[in-house]
Design an enzyme around this catalytic site. Structure first.
Site, PDB file in Angstrom:
ATOM      1  N   SER A 216      44.189  37.589  27.665  1.00 16.84           N
ATOM      2  CA  SER A 216      42.760  37.803  27.396  1.00 16.84           C
ATOM      3  C   SER A 216      42.523  39.241  26.995  1.00 16.84           C
ATOM      4  O   SER A 216      43.231  40.156  27.447  1.00 16.84           O
ATOM      5  CB  SER A 216      41.917  37.484  28.636  1.00 16.84           C
ATOM      6  OG  SER A 216      40.561  37.866  28.439  1.00 16.84           O
TER       7      SER A 216
ATOM      8  N   TYR B 253      40.229  38.360  37.518  1.00 22.25           N
ATOM      9  CA  TYR B 253      40.603  37.774  36.234  1.00 22.25           C
ATOM     10  C   TYR B 253      41.168  38.834  35.299  1.00 22.25           C
ATOM     11  O   TYR B 253      42.221  38.642  34.670  1.00 22.25           O
ATOM     12  CB  TYR B 253      39.390  37.089  35.601  1.00 22.25           C
ATOM     13  CG  TYR B 253      39.659  36.458  34.258  1.00 22.25           C
ATOM     14  CD1 TYR B 253      40.222  35.192  34.166  1.00 22.25           C
ATOM     15  CD2 TYR B 253      39.349  37.130  33.076  1.00 22.25           C
ATOM     16  CE1 TYR B 253      40.474  34.600  32.933  1.00 22.25           C
ATOM     17  CE2 TYR B 253      39.591  36.552  31.840  1.00 22.25           C
ATOM     18  CZ  TYR B 253      40.152  35.289  31.775  1.00 22.25           C
ATOM     19  OH  TYR B 253      40.399  34.720  30.547  1.00 22.25           O
TER      20      TYR B 253
END
Length: 270
Positions: free
Chosen positions: A151, A165
């Site tokens: 990501s 995350y």
């Protein structure tokens, strides 16, 4: 002359996409099927995965079944399901992931346990358990390949309240490079795709309405959210002959977000 169809073809190859029923995983599964692969998709919601596989069979051979990477037993069971269906795995797409958002002052311990277990430990353990199938499929002329879904949040230094995350995706990027070095002698490439903002179930809270989507697009240098073909094209490059000499790469598919310079320190922005 180059045969462009051959460069990006995965015909005759078998792939596993975790979290393949929805979101970016579904896009990955569709791309691989469209390029000729047999695709296995697994997610913790077995019914949804089976339903998605029934739809995807209109494109090509697809099997869907339940499977989780949230804990050690789940990884062992998932690896067993894959081994029951194939003795060689040419492509592994580690897409399954979770997020958890909360303010810094109240960010809970259980968020770290959950997110790191699924996004990092589960990814590692499944790759470890399926490595023999990848090695069996690998050939000097055509490597097997692992593609991890990272990501942009693992690259930029803003957590957007998703502390675990962001840290987990940074770990995925670094683990990608480590495994690339370890797997290269066995003719297996390992790369990561680092997406920016795409409209998926995971981002629906922020991008799910017109105002949110417009706000997200404004934050991207190229001025738009990600589209399915952005992920599909990158995946087929990495999994096809075109990417056979690429390993250890973290490929940003983020509209330029990760390349955006910080505000100037000593002068006003022009």
């Amino acid at each position: 002359m180059f045969d462009l169809n051959d460069l990006f073809s995965v015909a005759g190859r078998t792939a596993l996409v975790t979290g393949g029923a929805t979101g970016l995983g579904r896009i990955c599964a569709e791309a691989l099927l469209s390029a000729g692969a047999r695709v296995l998709i697994a997610s913790r919601k077995g019914d949804a995965c089976e339903a998605a596989a029934r739809e995807l069979k209109a494109i090509g051979p697809c099997d869907g079944f339940g499977g989780t990477v949230a804990d050690e037993a789940g990884v062992a069971a998932l690896a067993g399901e894959v081994r029951a269906r194939t003795d060689k795995l040419h492509i592994l797409v580690n897409n399954a992931g979770v997020s958890w958002g909360a303010p810094f002052a109240s960010y809970p311990w259980k968020a770290w346990e959950r997110v790191m277990a699924v996004n990092v430990a589960g990814l590692f353990a499944l790759t470890r358990d399926l490595a023999p199938l990848l090695f069996a499929a690998a050939d000097p002329a055509r490597p097997a390949t692992v593609v991890n879904i990272g990501s942009v949040m693992g690259t930029v230094t803003q957590a957007e309240n998703a502390y675990a995350y962001s840290a987990a995706k940074a770990a995925v990027h670094h683990l990608t490079r480590i495994l690339a070095a370890e797997f290269a002698p066995r003719q297996v490439t390992v790369n990561a795709i680092a997406p920016g903002p795409f409209p998926t179930n995971m981002t629906h809270f922020a991008l799910g309405d017109e105002a949110g989507a417009a706000r997200g697009a404004r934050a991207v240098p190229l001025g738009r959210l990600g589209r399915p073909e952005d992920i599909a094209g990158t995946l087929l490059y990495l999994a096809g002959r075109a990417g056979a000499y690429t390993s250890g790469a973290i490929v940003p598919v983020d509209g330029g977000v990760s390349a955006c310079a910080p505000p100037p320190l000593f002068a006003e922005r022009a």
